[in-house]
Write a protein that holds these residues in place. Sequence first.
Motif, PDB file in Angstrom:
ATOM      1  N   VAL A 125     -17.062  -1.249  -6.285  1.00 50.33           N
ATOM      2  CA  VAL A 125     -16.792  -1.105  -7.826  1.00 50.33           C
ATOM      3  C   VAL A 125     -15.529  -1.115  -7.827  1.00 50.33           C
ATOM      4  N   GLU A 126     -14.958  -1.730  -8.981  1.00 57.41           N
ATOM      5  CA  GLU A 126     -13.387  -1.386  -9.392  1.00 57.41           C
ATOM      6  C   GLU A 126     -13.573  -0.793 -10.703  1.00 57.41           C
ATOM      7  N   LEU A 127     -12.757   0.406 -10.865  1.00 53.51           N
ATOM      8  CA  LEU A 127     -12.642   1.190 -11.952  1.00 53.51           C
ATOM      9  C   LEU A 127     -11.240   1.572 -12.612  1.00 53.51           C
ATOM     10  N   GLU A 128     -10.962   1.199 -13.725  1.00 55.31           N
ATOM     11  CA  GLU A 128      -9.824   1.694 -14.465  1.00 55.31           C
ATOM     12  C   GLU A 128     -10.017   3.193 -14.700  1.00 55.31           C
ATOM     13  N   PRO A 129      -8.971   3.917 -14.917  1.00 58.22           N
ATOM     14  CA  PRO A 129      -8.763   5.056 -15.267  1.00 58.22           C
ATOM     15  C   PRO A 129      -9.912   5.643 -16.526  1.00 58.22           C
ATOM     16  N   GLY A 130     -10.794   6.491 -16.111  1.00 55.12           N
ATOM     17  CA  GLY A 130     -11.777   6.965 -17.351  1.00 55.12           C
ATOM     18  C   GLY A 130     -12.971   6.001 -17.115  1.00 55.12           C
ATOM     19  N   GLN A 131     -12.930   5.004 -16.670  1.00 54.25           N
ATOM     20  CA  GLN A 131     -13.992   4.148 -16.737  1.00 54.25           C
ATOM     21  C   GLN A 131     -15.346   4.484 -15.804  1.00 54.25           C
ATOM     22  N   THR A 132     -16.417   4.251 -16.359  1.00 48.41           N
ATOM     23  CA  THR A 132     -17.711   4.528 -15.751  1.00 48.41           C
ATOM     24  C   THR A 132     -18.316   3.207 -15.621  1.00 48.41           C
ATOM     25  N   LYS A 133     -18.875   3.079 -14.300  1.00 41.86           N
ATOM     26  CA  LYS A 133     -20.030   1.921 -14.064  1.00 41.86           C
ATOM     27  C   LYS A 133     -21.252   2.329 -13.447  1.00 41.86           C
ATOM     28  N   THR A 134     -22.284   1.660 -13.533  1.00 44.81           N
ATOM     29  CA  THR A 134     -23.406   2.085 -12.851  1.00 44.81           C
ATOM     30  C   THR A 134     -23.896   1.202 -11.693  1.00 44.81           C
ATOM     31  N   VAL A 135     -23.978   1.626 -10.571  1.00 38.73           N
ATOM     32  CA  VAL A 135     -24.193   1.191  -9.329  1.00 38.73           C
ATOM     33  C   VAL A 135     -25.793   1.184  -9.248  1.00 38.73           C
ATOM     34  N   VAL A 178       0.818  -1.178  -0.171  1.00 45.30           N
ATOM     35  CA  VAL A 178      -0.127  -0.202   0.024  1.00 45.30           C
ATOM     36  C   VAL A 178       0.907   1.190   0.026  1.00 45.30           C
ATOM     37  N   LEU A 179       1.771   1.198   0.728  1.00 39.07           N
ATOM     38  CA  LEU A 179       2.750   2.524   0.678  1.00 39.07           C
ATOM     39  C   LEU A 179       3.520   2.712  -0.330  1.00 39.07           C
ATOM     40  N   SER A 180       3.848   1.534  -0.981  1.00 42.18           N
ATOM     41  CA  SER A 180       4.593   1.815  -2.363  1.00 42.18           C
ATOM     42  C   SER A 180       3.747   2.165  -3.443  1.00 42.18           C
ATOM     43  N   GLY A 181       2.541   2.065  -3.491  1.00 44.39           N
ATOM     44  CA  GLY A 181       1.720   2.252  -4.619  1.00 44.39           C
ATOM     45  C   GLY A 181       1.467   0.890  -5.526  1.00 44.39           C
ATOM     46  N   LYS A 182       1.820  -0.138  -4.886  1.00 44.32           N
ATOM     47  CA  LYS A 182       1.546  -1.348  -5.863  1.00 44.32           C
ATOM     48  C   LYS A 182       0.104  -2.023  -5.422  1.00 44.32           C
ATOM     49  N   VAL A 183      -0.431  -1.509  -4.450  1.00 42.21           N
ATOM     50  CA  VAL A 183      -1.959  -1.556  -4.279  1.00 42.21           C
ATOM     51  C   VAL A 183      -2.542  -0.169  -3.763  1.00 42.21           C
ATOM     52  N   ASN A 184      -3.574  -0.014  -4.450  1.00 42.87           N
ATOM     53  CA  ASN A 184      -4.372   1.460  -4.215  1.00 42.87           C
ATOM     54  C   ASN A 184      -5.346   1.256  -2.998  1.00 42.87           C
ATOM     55  N   PRO A 185      -5.362   1.854  -1.970  1.00 42.42           N
ATOM     56  CA  PRO A 185      -6.050   1.663  -0.768  1.00 42.42           C
ATOM     57  C   PRO A 185      -7.618   1.992  -1.116  1.00 42.42           C
ATOM     58  N   SER A 186      -8.429   1.164  -0.753  1.00 37.74           N
ATOM     59  CA  SER A 186      -9.845   1.323  -0.931  1.00 37.74           C
ATOM     60  C   SER A 186     -10.605   1.079   0.455  1.00 37.74           C
ATOM     61  N   GLY A 187     -10.024   0.914   1.697  1.00 40.39           N
ATOM     62  CA  GLY A 187     -10.815   0.564   2.851  1.00 40.39           C
ATOM     63  C   GLY A 187     -11.529   1.842   3.225  1.00 40.39           C
ATOM     64  N   LYS A 188     -12.904   1.538   3.829  1.00 41.08           N
ATOM     65  CA  LYS A 188     -13.734   2.682   4.367  1.00 41.08           C
ATOM     66  C   LYS A 188     -13.791   2.565   5.790  1.00 41.08           C
ATOM     67  N   ARG A 202      -5.224   6.095 -11.718  1.00 41.48           N
ATOM     68  CA  ARG A 202      -4.734   4.826 -11.371  1.00 41.48           C
ATOM     69  C   ARG A 202      -6.179   4.080 -11.165  1.00 41.48           C
ATOM     70  N   LYS A 203      -5.862   2.639 -11.381  1.00 42.08           N
ATOM     71  CA  LYS A 203      -6.935   1.903 -11.245  1.00 42.08           C
ATOM     72  C   LYS A 203      -7.323   1.759  -9.725  1.00 42.08           C
ATOM     73  N   GLY A 204      -8.661   1.855  -9.301  1.00 34.81           N
ATOM     74  CA  GLY A 204      -9.081   1.734  -7.861  1.00 34.81           C
ATOM     75  C   GLY A 204     -10.313   1.283  -7.659  1.00 34.81           C
ATOM     76  N   LYS A 205     -10.867   1.051  -6.397  1.00 34.70           N
ATOM     77  CA  LYS A 205     -12.162   0.695  -5.896  1.00 34.70           C
ATOM     78  C   LYS A 205     -12.785   1.674  -5.066  1.00 34.70           C
ATOM     79  N   GLU A 206     -14.175   1.824  -5.226  1.00 35.96           N
ATOM     80  CA  GLU A 206     -14.893   2.923  -4.526  1.00 35.96           C
ATOM     81  C   GLU A 206     -16.028   2.226  -3.965  1.00 35.96           C
ATOM     82  N   THR A 207     -16.289   2.371  -2.731  1.00 34.58           N
ATOM     83  CA  THR A 207     -17.541   1.947  -2.088  1.00 34.58           C
ATOM     84  C   THR A 207     -18.584   2.941  -2.280  1.00 34.58           C
ATOM     85  N   VAL A 208     -19.776   2.752  -2.885  1.00 42.06           N
ATOM     86  CA  VAL A 208     -20.922   3.662  -3.201  1.00 42.06           C
ATOM     87  C   VAL A 208     -21.899   3.269  -1.970  1.00 42.06           C
TER      88      VAL A 208
END
Length: 732
Positions: free
Chosen positions: A676-686, A544-554, A646-652
């Motif tokens: 949901v997991e999203l690539e840069p620029g990607q849109t998903k419908t929740v 996580v600190l090095s950026g290999k993993v993008n944090p997504s915890g809430k 960066r690719k990342g995950k968001e909790t809606v």
Amino acid sequence: MKRILLQIIAAAATLHAAAQTETPTYLNPGATVEERVQDALSRMTLHEKVQILHAQSKFSSAGVPRLGIRQLNMADGPHGVREEIEWNSWSPARWTNDSCVAFPSLTCLAATWNRDLATLYGDAVSEEFAYRGKDIMLGPGTTIARMPLNGRAFEYMGEDPFLAGELASGYIRAAQANGVACCLKHFALNNQEVGRMTVNVNVDERALREIYLPAFEKCVKKGGLWTIMGSYNKWLNAHCCHNDSLLNGILKREWGFDGAVVSDWGGTHDTWQAATGGLDLEMGTGTDGKTTDKSLGYNTYYLADAFEKLVREGKVPMSTLDDKAARVLRTIFRTAMNPKKAVGSMCSEAHYEACSRIGEEGVVLLRNKGSMLPIDADRYGRILVVGDNAVRNMSEGGGSSELKTRMDISPLEGLRAVYGDKVDFARGYYAGRALYAKADKLDPDSLAALRNEALEKARQADLIIFIGGMNKNGYEDCENSDRKSYDLSYGQNELIEALAAVQKNIVVVTYGGNAYATPWLDKVKALLHCWYLGSMSGQTLADVLSGKVNPSGKLPVTFAREQSDYPCFRYGAEGYPGVDGQVYYKEGIYVGYRWFDTKGVEPQFPFGFGLSYTTFKYGRPRLSADSMDAGGKITLTVDVTNTGSRKGKETVQLYIGDEEASVDRPDKELKGFEKVELEPGQTKTVRFDITAEMLSFWSDKTHGWTAEPGRFKAYVCASQTDVRGTAGFSLH
């Protein structure tokens, strides 16, 4: 001779065929569980029925040897299978083949907000229990985080019953699919460790039903729970391990629970109450739940000889005994004598991978000023790691959830694997060994030397990574004691302040199962909270600190600015820890974010909050209709776009507020979430489906759930306070 041999073979074949046709139903794996239970019950003597209702050792209960019915073997969880314990003491058996994978704490699982990871967790951890020959895993836990000092909060899933219930029920379904029963803890109202064996909880009916029971109910109904553990404390002045209103009234009759109620170790106190109050399997009588041993035989248990005498004298009906025995038999046939029970495995590559995946998504990024993280090794020549938790095995300690692991990667080891020789280390402070409650301190001069060493090295460093927080010592995150203060212990606040004064590039990393005060927050560049990450702790942190993993915890709990901001502390000792054995939940339904949001108390970090190395944009919420009736539903959809690089995950997160309630209600309450997991620029419908059940509250007048017609508002959020869009609708 040949003819005689043929006759013998033929006779044996005839006997075998007869035996096959006469196999008792309870030994027939093709029969239903209920058919097996009823057949076994019809063949057992009264004494045999009583024998299966209590312990025969520290962590097993008897079967029926005469009938070939197996015993039940149990072990502590929920983060991994505990090392083997001696037959009749708390001492380790000192096996050499009982090391396990330590999985992340349940608070970390809750912080993932990921149902798929809950399923993965339950499947993986139960495989280790199955391999060790365990039938019941003593966990998971869904006790609500009422206040931030609870010593066992790290074993639970946060402050919201919807979030806890959703994740725990998935964990349970996956574990029990492997033939390992989950024993859900601690039913109910075990919200503090101080006075846990005796305190009586005074809580109003609505708060009980809306806050403290829903996660348990969901695990029974949606998770298909097989066993549940009563808590030590009292409710309605009756111990919860044999509380007729709680166990018989709510759990068994109202919710339809058909499994076994297991006492916590030392939680049974009376034969008559145990007989009539809903307890089915008595464990650990004669102990304080942790440290003392039983010196008398197991026939002295309350559900042993004394109970058998009541039945024989007709003071307790045979139907009561049969019901208890049936529930224990049901557990045996679902687990120990389940032909589909998994063989399991220990310390497999897949289990370490599961540990990493859960930990990676549970880490919560709370501050990242100036995009300090991730850390680019090329920007810094000398990196100083400071803190006791950098080199501590955080699987040790904590009470009954302590684990003996085959491998634990420390934070310091993980960071050195990524940043190599650039990393130097200074302990800075000393927290002592992982002891239950005993003091283990260095003298003042030694502590001063640790601090001075850290400050001296800090002057030469280009970057400081402080790794502290809590640990699993007594009075930290540990069974049988609560934290003494909302502040971090061992002088960490002062040390962080001093380090920040020396070096402006400072990242703070904390471990622990609770919220805590952050008076130094404005003086550090970044703050990362890791809960407890298990065996892969150091590698997970470094990724996580090095950026290999993008944090997504809430966050599954609210971080207040000060201890006094939590409502339970506003009522003095009556609110916590209690007076004269009585504790009063005067805040009612206003627990956690419900209090902060509705009462206008600004948190340090709100429930559901967590940053990412990328950014997300929410579209406007859309409703399929603007009204619905009591039997219908409305669908809400919202588009989410990754607007970063960066690719990342968001909790809606979906919250709903009742705008026309006839009773006092929180401004908004969590009713849905999707990750949901999203690539840069990607849109998903929740998508969320809203039903009338989600709009209901517990009515003190009708003693039931009520959804009143009127106007409601749906809030689409990135955290409880970060509202990205709203939509109104009506119930008619």
